[in-house]
Motif scaffolding. Structure first.
Motif, PDB file in Angstrom:
ATOM      1  N   GLY A 162       0.876  -1.072   0.106  1.00  0.00           N
ATOM      2  CA  GLY A 162      -0.160   0.045   0.065  1.00  0.00           C
ATOM      3  C   GLY A 162       0.768   1.220  -0.075  1.00  0.00           C
ATOM      4  N   LYS A 163       0.137   2.468  -0.471  1.00  0.00           N
ATOM      5  CA  LYS A 163       0.630   3.479  -0.285  1.00  0.00           C
ATOM      6  C   LYS A 163      -0.022   4.498   0.511  1.00  0.00           C
ATOM      7  CE  LYS A 163      -1.024   5.537  -4.585  1.00  0.00           C
ATOM      8  NZ  LYS A 163      -0.710   6.098  -5.929  1.00  0.00           N
ATOM      9  N   ARG A 164      -1.486   4.229   0.723  1.00  0.00           N
ATOM     10  CA  ARG A 164      -2.171   4.884   1.584  1.00  0.00           C
ATOM     11  C   ARG A 164      -3.106   4.117   2.309  1.00  0.00           C
ATOM     12  NH1 ARG A 164      -3.457   9.661   3.417  1.00  0.00           N
ATOM     13  NH2 ARG A 164      -5.571  10.502   3.512  1.00  0.00           N
ATOM     14  N   ILE A 165      -3.529   4.220   3.528  1.00  0.00           N
ATOM     15  CA  ILE A 165      -4.582   3.461   4.197  1.00  0.00           C
ATOM     16  C   ILE A 165      -5.651   4.585   4.618  1.00  0.00           C
ATOM     17  CG2 ILE A 165      -3.394   3.250   6.288  1.00  0.00           C
ATOM     18  CD1 ILE A 165      -4.769   0.386   6.227  1.00  0.00           C
ATOM     19  N   SER A 166      -6.845   4.207   4.723  1.00  0.00           N
ATOM     20  CA  SER A 166      -8.054   4.952   5.484  1.00  0.00           C
ATOM     21  C   SER A 166      -8.778   4.077   6.295  1.00  0.00           C
ATOM     22  CB  SER A 166      -8.955   5.842   4.448  1.00  0.00           C
ATOM     23  OG  SER A 166      -9.591   6.755   5.051  1.00  0.00           O
ATOM     24  N   VAL A 167      -8.682   4.316   7.468  1.00  0.00           N
ATOM     25  CA  VAL A 167      -9.621   3.485   8.554  1.00  0.00           C
ATOM     26  C   VAL A 167     -10.941   4.287   8.806  1.00  0.00           C
ATOM     27  CG1 VAL A 167      -9.338   2.273  10.868  1.00  0.00           C
ATOM     28  CG2 VAL A 167      -7.412   2.501   9.242  1.00  0.00           C
ATOM     29  N   GLY A 168     -12.231   3.408   8.713  1.00  0.00           N
ATOM     30  CA  GLY A 168     -13.496   4.100   9.047  1.00  0.00           C
ATOM     31  C   GLY A 168     -13.635   3.350  10.304  1.00  0.00           C
ATOM     32  N   LEU A 187      -5.077   1.812  -0.323  1.00  0.00           N
ATOM     33  CA  LEU A 187      -4.745   2.141  -1.854  1.00  0.00           C
ATOM     34  C   LEU A 187      -3.366   1.660  -2.178  1.00  0.00           C
ATOM     35  CD1 LEU A 187      -5.749   3.694  -4.049  1.00  0.00           C
ATOM     36  CD2 LEU A 187      -4.517   5.757  -3.031  1.00  0.00           C
ATOM     37  N   SER A 188      -3.381   0.883  -3.025  1.00  0.00           N
ATOM     38  CA  SER A 188      -2.085  -0.135  -3.274  1.00  0.00           C
ATOM     39  C   SER A 188      -1.079   1.078  -4.202  1.00  0.00           C
ATOM     40  CB  SER A 188      -2.466  -1.122  -4.109  1.00  0.00           C
ATOM     41  OG  SER A 188      -2.682  -0.886  -5.362  1.00  0.00           O
ATOM     42  N   THR A 189       0.141   0.416  -4.423  1.00  0.00           N
ATOM     43  CA  THR A 189       1.143   1.461  -5.067  1.00  0.00           C
ATOM     44  C   THR A 189       0.683   1.479  -6.593  1.00  0.00           C
ATOM     45  OG1 THR A 189       2.394  -0.714  -5.205  1.00  0.00           O
ATOM     46  CG2 THR A 189       2.861   0.749  -3.295  1.00  0.00           C
ATOM     47  N   ASP A 190      -0.007   0.327  -7.060  1.00  0.00           N
ATOM     48  CA  ASP A 190      -0.449   0.324  -8.366  1.00  0.00           C
ATOM     49  C   ASP A 190      -1.718   1.053  -8.694  1.00  0.00           C
ATOM     50  OD1 ASP A 190      -1.798  -1.573  -7.329  1.00  0.00           O
ATOM     51  OD2 ASP A 190      -1.206  -3.116  -8.948  1.00  0.00           O
ATOM     52  N   GLY A 208      -7.771   2.243 -17.942  1.00  0.00           N
ATOM     53  CA  GLY A 208      -6.939   3.389 -18.029  1.00  0.00           C
ATOM     54  C   GLY A 208      -6.986   4.256 -16.636  1.00  0.00           C
ATOM     55  N   THR A 209      -7.611   3.740 -15.795  1.00  0.00           N
ATOM     56  CA  THR A 209      -7.866   4.901 -14.585  1.00  0.00           C
ATOM     57  C   THR A 209      -7.231   4.345 -13.422  1.00  0.00           C
ATOM     58  OG1 THR A 209     -10.026   4.241 -14.002  1.00  0.00           O
ATOM     59  CG2 THR A 209      -9.641   6.299 -15.505  1.00  0.00           C
ATOM     60  N   THR A 210      -6.730   4.940 -12.445  1.00  0.00           N
ATOM     61  CA  THR A 210      -6.314   4.318 -11.138  1.00  0.00           C
ATOM     62  C   THR A 210      -7.099   4.947 -10.087  1.00  0.00           C
ATOM     63  OG1 THR A 210      -4.241   5.656 -11.073  1.00  0.00           O
ATOM     64  CG2 THR A 210      -4.218   3.464 -11.960  1.00  0.00           C
ATOM     65  N   TYR A 211      -7.090   4.591  -8.613  1.00  0.00           N
ATOM     66  CA  TYR A 211      -7.330   5.319  -7.507  1.00  0.00           C
ATOM     67  C   TYR A 211      -6.233   6.197  -7.124  1.00  0.00           C
ATOM     68  CZ  TYR A 211     -11.711   2.790  -7.335  1.00  0.00           C
ATOM     69  OH  TYR A 211     -13.142   2.433  -7.538  1.00  0.00           O
ATOM     70  N   VAL A 212      -6.263   7.366  -6.746  1.00  0.00           N
ATOM     71  CA  VAL A 212      -5.292   8.282  -5.980  1.00  0.00           C
ATOM     72  C   VAL A 212      -5.511   8.650  -4.813  1.00  0.00           C
ATOM     73  CG1 VAL A 212      -4.462   8.903  -8.724  1.00  0.00           C
ATOM     74  CG2 VAL A 212      -6.313  10.185  -7.422  1.00  0.00           C
ATOM     75  N   GLN A 213      -6.764   8.569  -4.525  1.00  0.00           N
ATOM     76  CA  GLN A 213      -7.050   8.888  -2.814  1.00  0.00           C
ATOM     77  C   GLN A 213      -8.213   8.111  -2.317  1.00  0.00           C
ATOM     78  OE1 GLN A 213      -7.120  13.167  -2.642  1.00  0.00           O
ATOM     79  NE2 GLN A 213      -7.091  13.242  -0.394  1.00  0.00           N
TER      80      GLN A 213
END
Length: 154
Positions: free
Chosen positions: A82-88, A95-98, A120-125
């Motif tokens: 991962g490059k980012r994690i959000s916890v509810g 959010l993975s590195t790819d 062609g899209t990715t998640y960024v946030q």
């Protein structure tokens, strides 16, 4: 800095984690595995603390603030880095590195039913709420899933 019901999590510049609050308003330096350097974390409800390491692995800490294990089962993000994690409140989204997103935890409101990506899209946030998840795609489109009682998933 992340906040939850009665506790605050701080990730210091040196990768160490401080937890404030909880029983008897304690301030604790997390007992981390040797070599673990954290970049982000979050508190799930009143319980688990999830921590993202610099190398992309996710650790889980228990109530006593000791890291109990590195999450490595397929249903807990598997080998995803991962490059980012959000916890509810009761779920987490990595959010993975790819640029892909992975969710675990309670799916009572559908907050873990992450929308598929267009080619062609990715998640960024990513941001995990009490019962919903919001993701920002690389094309600028925001998508949401989960609880809709206050219009948070339009």
């Amino acid at each position: 800095v992340e906040a939850s019901a009665g506790r605050v999590l701080l990730v210091r510049n040196d990768g160490r984690v401080v937890l404030v609050g909880g029983v008897e308003d304690q301030v604790e330096l997390l007992d981390q595995p040797e070599g673990a350097v954290y970049i982000q974390g979050g508190i799930m409800g009143y319980g688990d603390v999830l921590l993202l390491r610099r190398d992309g692995r996710v650790d889980r800490a228990a109530e006593n603030f000791a890291v109990v294990r590195t999450i490595d089962r397929c249903d807990d993000f598997g080998a995803v880095r991962g490059k980012r994690i959000s916890v509810g409140e009761s779920h987490a989204v990595l959010l993975s590195t790819d640029g892909l997103a992975f969710a675990c935890g309670s799916n009572f409101h559908g907050q873990c039913n992450l929308p598929p990506l267009d080619e062609g899209t990715t998640y960024v946030q990513v941001s995990a709420g009490i019962g919903h998840t919001v993701l920002l795609r690389s094309d600028g489109c925001a998508v949401a899933c989960g609880l809709k009682d206050h219009g948070q998933c339009h």
